[in-house]
Design a protein around this motif. Sequence first.
Motif, PDB file in Angstrom:
ATOM      1  N   THR A 192      36.538  22.290 -17.297  1.00  0.00           N
ATOM      2  CA  THR A 192      37.317  20.952 -17.691  1.00  0.00           C
ATOM      3  C   THR A 192      36.924  19.475 -18.697  1.00  0.00           C
ATOM      4  O   THR A 192      37.714  19.176 -19.839  1.00  0.00           O
ATOM      5  CB  THR A 192      37.328  20.233 -16.682  1.00  0.00           C
ATOM      6  N   ALA A 193      35.255  20.458 -19.028  1.00  0.00           N
ATOM      7  CA  ALA A 193      35.110  19.728 -20.392  1.00  0.00           C
ATOM      8  C   ALA A 193      34.801  20.698 -22.051  1.00  0.00           C
ATOM      9  O   ALA A 193      33.099  20.488 -22.626  1.00  0.00           O
ATOM     10  CB  ALA A 193      33.518  20.013 -20.344  1.00  0.00           C
ATOM     11  N   GLY A 194      36.217  21.442 -22.210  1.00  0.00           N
ATOM     12  CA  GLY A 194      36.164  21.994 -23.073  1.00  0.00           C
ATOM     13  C   GLY A 194      35.467  21.954 -24.442  1.00  0.00           C
ATOM     14  O   GLY A 194      35.338  21.900 -25.638  1.00  0.00           O
ATOM     15  N   VAL A 195      36.847  20.779 -24.113  1.00  0.00           N
ATOM     16  CA  VAL A 195      36.551  19.457 -26.244  1.00  0.00           C
ATOM     17  C   VAL A 195      35.148  19.520 -26.482  1.00  0.00           C
ATOM     18  O   VAL A 195      34.409  18.965 -27.512  1.00  0.00           O
ATOM     19  CB  VAL A 195      37.468  18.587 -25.902  1.00  0.00           C
ATOM     20  N   SER A 196      34.425  19.072 -24.970  1.00  0.00           N
ATOM     21  CA  SER A 196      33.501  18.036 -25.166  1.00  0.00           C
ATOM     22  C   SER A 196      32.228  19.591 -25.630  1.00  0.00           C
ATOM     23  O   SER A 196      31.061  19.386 -26.590  1.00  0.00           O
ATOM     24  CB  SER A 196      32.463  16.659 -23.960  1.00  0.00           C
ATOM     25  N   ILE A 197      32.159  20.301 -25.215  1.00  0.00           N
ATOM     26  CA  ILE A 197      31.968  21.514 -25.499  1.00  0.00           C
ATOM     27  C   ILE A 197      31.535  21.814 -26.791  1.00  0.00           C
ATOM     28  O   ILE A 197      30.180  22.417 -27.209  1.00  0.00           O
ATOM     29  CB  ILE A 197      32.297  22.774 -24.287  1.00  0.00           C
ATOM     30  N   VAL A 198      32.770  22.356 -27.233  1.00  0.00           N
ATOM     31  CA  VAL A 198      33.015  22.633 -28.771  1.00  0.00           C
ATOM     32  C   VAL A 198      32.745  21.932 -29.645  1.00  0.00           C
ATOM     33  O   VAL A 198      32.345  22.428 -30.938  1.00  0.00           O
ATOM     34  CB  VAL A 198      34.596  23.566 -28.543  1.00  0.00           C
ATOM     35  N   THR A 199      33.024  20.887 -29.596  1.00  0.00           N
ATOM     36  CA  THR A 199      32.154  19.730 -30.609  1.00  0.00           C
ATOM     37  C   THR A 199      31.541  18.968 -30.790  1.00  0.00           C
ATOM     38  O   THR A 199      31.058  18.234 -31.962  1.00  0.00           O
ATOM     39  CB  THR A 199      33.999  18.781 -30.085  1.00  0.00           C
ATOM     40  N   GLY A 200      30.879  19.022 -29.206  1.00  0.00           N
ATOM     41  CA  GLY A 200      30.098  18.024 -29.077  1.00  0.00           C
ATOM     42  C   GLY A 200      30.263  16.235 -28.972  1.00  0.00           C
ATOM     43  O   GLY A 200      29.443  16.149 -29.582  1.00  0.00           O
ATOM     44  N   ALA A 201      31.495  15.783 -29.310  1.00  0.00           N
ATOM     45  CA  ALA A 201      31.530  14.399 -28.679  1.00  0.00           C
ATOM     46  C   ALA A 201      32.712  13.669 -27.890  1.00  0.00           C
ATOM     47  O   ALA A 201      33.095  14.868 -27.291  1.00  0.00           O
ATOM     48  CB  ALA A 201      32.776  14.604 -30.353  1.00  0.00           C
ATOM     49  N   GLY A 202      31.998  13.283 -27.209  1.00  0.00           N
ATOM     50  CA  GLY A 202      33.039  12.625 -26.456  1.00  0.00           C
ATOM     51  C   GLY A 202      32.182  13.074 -24.529  1.00  0.00           C
ATOM     52  O   GLY A 202      31.205  13.934 -25.270  1.00  0.00           O
ATOM     53  N   ARG A 203      32.379  12.664 -23.948  1.00  0.00           N
ATOM     54  CA  ARG A 203      31.872  12.542 -22.343  1.00  0.00           C
ATOM     55  C   ARG A 203      32.887  13.643 -21.733  1.00  0.00           C
ATOM     56  O   ARG A 203      33.860  13.427 -21.824  1.00  0.00           O
ATOM     57  CB  ARG A 203      31.596  11.319 -21.655  1.00  0.00           C
ATOM     58  N   ALA A 204      32.149  15.248 -21.501  1.00  0.00           N
ATOM     59  CA  ALA A 204      32.552  15.841 -20.556  1.00  0.00           C
ATOM     60  C   ALA A 204      33.271  15.473 -19.091  1.00  0.00           C
ATOM     61  O   ALA A 204      32.186  14.348 -18.326  1.00  0.00           O
ATOM     62  CB  ALA A 204      31.928  16.093 -20.213  1.00  0.00           C
ATOM     63  N   PRO A 205      34.350  14.771 -18.831  1.00  0.00           N
ATOM     64  CA  PRO A 205      34.635  14.272 -17.830  1.00  0.00           C
ATOM     65  C   PRO A 205      34.517  15.644 -16.156  1.00  0.00           C
ATOM     66  O   PRO A 205      33.353  16.542 -16.909  1.00  0.00           O
ATOM     67  CB  PRO A 205      36.107  14.993 -17.917  1.00  0.00           C
ATOM     68  N   GLY A 206      34.221  14.394 -15.708  1.00  0.00           N
ATOM     69  CA  GLY A 206      33.336  14.778 -14.047  1.00  0.00           C
ATOM     70  C   GLY A 206      31.890  14.908 -14.103  1.00  0.00           C
ATOM     71  O   GLY A 206      31.049  14.618 -15.112  1.00  0.00           O
ATOM     72  N   SER A 207      31.386  15.992 -12.998  1.00  0.00           N
ATOM     73  CA  SER A 207      30.124  15.783 -13.379  1.00  0.00           C
ATOM     74  C   SER A 207      29.571  17.453 -12.997  1.00  0.00           C
ATOM     75  O   SER A 207      30.906  18.501 -13.079  1.00  0.00           O
ATOM     76  CB  SER A 207      29.735  15.136 -11.607  1.00  0.00           C
ATOM     77  N   LEU A 208      28.579  18.183 -12.539  1.00  0.00           N
ATOM     78  CA  LEU A 208      27.945  19.077 -12.638  1.00  0.00           C
ATOM     79  C   LEU A 208      28.896  19.444 -11.255  1.00  0.00           C
ATOM     80  O   LEU A 208      29.357  20.658 -11.581  1.00  0.00           O
ATOM     81  CB  LEU A 208      26.829  18.986 -12.458  1.00  0.00           C
ATOM     82  N   TYR A 209      29.281  18.722 -10.515  1.00  0.00           N
ATOM     83  CA  TYR A 209      30.120  19.063  -9.006  1.00  0.00           C
ATOM     84  C   TYR A 209      31.074  19.294  -9.189  1.00  0.00           C
ATOM     85  O   TYR A 209      31.823  19.729  -8.577  1.00  0.00           O
ATOM     86  CB  TYR A 209      29.131  18.254  -7.670  1.00  0.00           C
ATOM     87  N   SER A 210      32.039  19.196 -10.351  1.00  0.00           N
ATOM     88  CA  SER A 210      33.326  19.528 -10.785  1.00  0.00           C
ATOM     89  C   SER A 210      33.590  20.739 -11.064  1.00  0.00           C
ATOM     90  O   SER A 210      32.594  21.297 -11.467  1.00  0.00           O
ATOM     91  CB  SER A 210      33.719  18.386 -11.234  1.00  0.00           C
ATOM     92  N   TYR A 211      34.284  21.289 -11.363  1.00  0.00           N
ATOM     93  CA  TYR A 211      34.999  22.357 -11.705  1.00  0.00           C
ATOM     94  C   TYR A 211      34.500  22.547 -13.303  1.00  0.00           C
ATOM     95  O   TYR A 211      34.800  21.616 -14.112  1.00  0.00           O
ATOM     96  CB  TYR A 211      36.513  22.590 -11.889  1.00  0.00           C
TER      97      TYR A 211
ATOM     98  N   THR B 129      32.466  29.650 -13.748  1.00  0.00           N
ATOM     99  CA  THR B 129      33.197  28.987 -13.402  1.00  0.00           C
ATOM    100  C   THR B 129      32.424  28.095 -12.237  1.00  0.00           C
ATOM    101  O   THR B 129      31.649  28.312 -11.715  1.00  0.00           O
ATOM    102  CB  THR B 129      34.605  28.810 -12.609  1.00  0.00           C
ATOM    103  N   GLY B 130      32.469  26.400 -11.951  1.00  0.00           N
ATOM    104  CA  GLY B 130      31.721  25.272 -12.017  1.00  0.00           C
ATOM    105  C   GLY B 130      30.914  24.034 -12.658  1.00  0.00           C
ATOM    106  O   GLY B 130      29.565  25.387 -12.500  1.00  0.00           O
ATOM    107  N   GLY B 131      31.034  23.561 -12.884  1.00  0.00           N
ATOM    108  CA  GLY B 131      30.106  22.362 -13.400  1.00  0.00           C
ATOM    109  C   GLY B 131      28.794  23.070 -14.675  1.00  0.00           C
ATOM    110  O   GLY B 131      28.210  22.399 -15.151  1.00  0.00           O
ATOM    111  N   ILE B 132      30.144  23.885 -15.701  1.00  0.00           N
ATOM    112  CA  ILE B 132      29.822  24.119 -16.939  1.00  0.00           C
ATOM    113  C   ILE B 132      30.339  23.129 -18.022  1.00  0.00           C
ATOM    114  O   ILE B 132      31.162  23.570 -18.231  1.00  0.00           O
ATOM    115  CB  ILE B 132      31.025  25.906 -16.849  1.00  0.00           C
ATOM    116  N   LYS B 133      29.327  22.164 -18.297  1.00  0.00           N
ATOM    117  CA  LYS B 133      29.820  21.631 -19.035  1.00  0.00           C
ATOM    118  C   LYS B 133      28.963  20.928 -20.291  1.00  0.00           C
ATOM    119  O   LYS B 133      29.147  20.329 -21.563  1.00  0.00           O
ATOM    120  CB  LYS B 133      29.166  20.092 -18.951  1.00  0.00           C
ATOM    121  N   THR B 134      27.976  22.230 -20.876  1.00  0.00           N
ATOM    122  CA  THR B 134      27.251  22.237 -22.158  1.00  0.00           C
ATOM    123  C   THR B 134      27.223  23.225 -23.058  1.00  0.00           C
ATOM    124  O   THR B 134      28.070  24.308 -21.958  1.00  0.00           O
ATOM    125  CB  THR B 134      25.791  21.366 -21.626  1.00  0.00           C
TER     126      THR B 134
END
Length: 228
Positions: free
Chosen positions: A209-228, A186-191
């Motif tokens: 928190t970026a599960g949807v953008s990770i698995v679809t490649g679409a949309g902006r990942a919420p938060g930043s690398l410094y969030s969950y 956990t921690g800053g996983i966005k890709t």
Amino acid sequence: MLPPAQLAGRIQHALIGEAITEKQVRTHVAETLEHGFDAAFVPASWVWAARDEMGSTAGRIGAFIDYPYGAGTTAGRSAEARALVDAGVDEIDATVNIGYLLSSRTAEFAADIKALVEAASPIGVKVMLELPLLTKVQRERAVQAAVDAGVAFVENASRGAVGIADPATISYLRRSVPPSVGVKATGGIKTVEQVRAVLVAGADLVGSTAGVSIVTGAGRAPGSLYSY
């Protein structure tokens, strides 16, 4: 190498933030079911709505204890664990009182974790060990205390502000705990690249928190690398 869509089953899809609404919780659960994420993590006060939205599906609900600082009393944290179990969670992620460990109060640190594990039974507890804040010796003490307490999983950190999940740290955790204890990154996983890297390093699950953008490649990942 698993394609992005097949990584969903290893991702615990988290909803974290201020002023979370019921609509957001229900949308989050719908995303979890649509994409096949391992679990939907929601704020503790909204577990009932998440459970309602899950209905009779096989979807799983998780929530956090004393997030993000772990500074509550052991009695209060244990009561929260019992309340979450009563509310019907399938997964519990708990902060740890890292201040105890940094103050050389290892016994108190260990006792707090053990109390949470006992209070949450039969639901297993995953503990966020905040490893980037610790020295080598403190890391070893933190991991040993967690294992001795009977945790189900260990995690590297609570969020990216403490430390972004990296393969080296995940590999350290995998080597440091017995096979019966899982490892969650956990921690800053966005890709998708980050997910693959920590899984190769030994993670069993990934929190983001970026599960949807990770698995679809679409949309902006919420938060930043410094969030969950």
